[in-house]
Motif scaffolding. Structure first.
Motif, PDB file in Angstrom:
ATOM      1  N   LEU A 147     -31.672 -42.365  65.494  1.00 31.91           N
ATOM      2  CA  LEU A 147     -32.495 -41.615  66.273  1.00 31.91           C
ATOM      3  C   LEU A 147     -31.777 -40.631  66.726  1.00 31.91           C
ATOM      4  O   LEU A 147     -31.850 -41.296  67.856  1.00 31.91           O
ATOM      5  CB  LEU A 147     -33.838 -41.983  66.512  1.00 31.91           C
ATOM      6  N   LYS A 148     -31.345 -39.368  66.797  1.00 27.89           N
ATOM      7  CA  LYS A 148     -30.578 -38.934  67.726  1.00 27.89           C
ATOM      8  C   LYS A 148     -31.641 -37.864  69.298  1.00 27.89           C
ATOM      9  O   LYS A 148     -31.108 -37.379  69.921  1.00 27.89           O
ATOM     10  CB  LYS A 148     -28.503 -38.633  67.509  1.00 27.89           C
ATOM     11  N   ASP A 152     -34.804 -35.705  64.549  1.00 29.02           N
ATOM     12  CA  ASP A 152     -34.667 -37.013  63.151  1.00 29.02           C
ATOM     13  C   ASP A 152     -36.575 -37.739  63.908  1.00 29.02           C
ATOM     14  O   ASP A 152     -36.065 -38.419  62.129  1.00 29.02           O
ATOM     15  CB  ASP A 152     -33.483 -37.783  63.900  1.00 29.02           C
TER      16      ASP A 152
END
Lengths: 194, 96
Positions: A147-148, A152
């Motif tokens: 998860l950036k 996301d």
């Protein structure tokens, strides 16, 4: 997950934990993994007594700690300064050992409380320890799920329901979602004491 | 902390002393921490009223970062360390 009661609830006695045995076991297991991840592998005997006392590395230490290679660990122990590598290294030398120790002892405090026979009621200190440790567990899982961006995180639920991802991703994502919901209830319960 | 020798002679040029240059602590957006948790941390650690804590949280969320405190370098290192203990993504630097 159908809970009749909120998983965490503020009461005069403390924070009530309304999770079943299996759910508390999952939490305790994850807290144990967090404790292990934060273990820097140095036996207690090798830690400079001064360092153990004040939480910083001695000035004579020839190998100051570097940014951890594991992105999850690097997220738990991030660089303190983005522009000045020297200031960042100095910050890490001063704080990393203490941060590691406090995160680990917090995880153990929370796990110890959740291991008590039901009904579990957390003291303020235990609730705070659990809230911080749960954050750390979610940060680690967030890295593993890559998860950036906010997008996301927002699309996680849809991706989970679509079911097109690898099995390991799906398993981690489901745990992450449950933990996020629990954390929200815990924050609400703890915020009542502000 | 510094082990550098104390400078006894005053420099010829008048420089702005370090104490007048405030340092700042920044908190950066991340996809994991929830809005309620970030607000809670700003309220409980800094003692900010809920309105200020929420405004800072929205800045982090929408602008990608917010200055959450300012002061001496040592104070900002302490605040950064506290934020790291809460799992927030914080850094300190000299204010421009």
């Amino acid at each position: 997950m159908a809970h009749r009661k909120a998983p965490f609830k503020h009461s005069r006695a403390g924070v009530q934990v309304n999770l079943d045995d299996q759910e508390r076991e999952i939490l305790v297991h994850l807290l144990g993994q967090l404790d292990e991840l934060l273990d820097d592998g140095r036996p207690a005997g090798e830690v400079d007594p001064l360092e153990a006392l004040v939480g910083m590395r001695g000035t004579t230490d020839e190998t100051p700690p570097a940014t951890p290679d594991d992105p999850a660990l690097a997220r738990l122990l991030p660089d303190g300064n983005r522009d000045d590598p020297e200031a960042s290294a100095e910050y890490r030398r001063l704080t990393e050992y203490g941060l590691r120790s406090r995160k680990r002892s917090g995880a153990r405090t929370a796990a110890g409380a959740l291991n008590r026979p039901a009904p579990v009621v957390l003291s303020s200190e235990e609730a705070l320890s659990l809230m911080k440790a749960l954050t750390d567990v979610r940060l680690v899982l967030g890295e593993r799920l890559e998860l950036k961006t906010d997008e996301d995180a927002e699309s996680l639920h849809q991706r989970l329901w679509a079911g097109d991802e690898a099995e390991s991703w799906m398993a981690t994502a489901s745990i992450y979602e449950v933990l996020t919901a629990w954390q929200e209830h815990l924050v609400v319960a703890v915020s009542k004491k502000l | 902390m510094s082990i550098a020798p104390v400078e006894l002679e005053k420099p010829d040029t008048v420089e702005q002393p370090d104490t007048d240059v405030p340092w700042i602590t920044l908190v950066w957006n991340d996809p994991v921490n929830t809005m309620s948790y970030v607000t809670y941390v700003f309220q409980s650690y800094f003692g900010y009223p809920k309105s200020k804590a929420e405004r800072l949280m929205h800045d982090v969320h929408e602008k990608g970062r917010a200055v959450v405190s300012n002061g001496s370098r040592e104070e900002m290192e302490r605040d950064t360390e506290a934020m790291h203990e809460f799992g927030l993504w914080a850094t300190f630097r000299k204010d421009d």
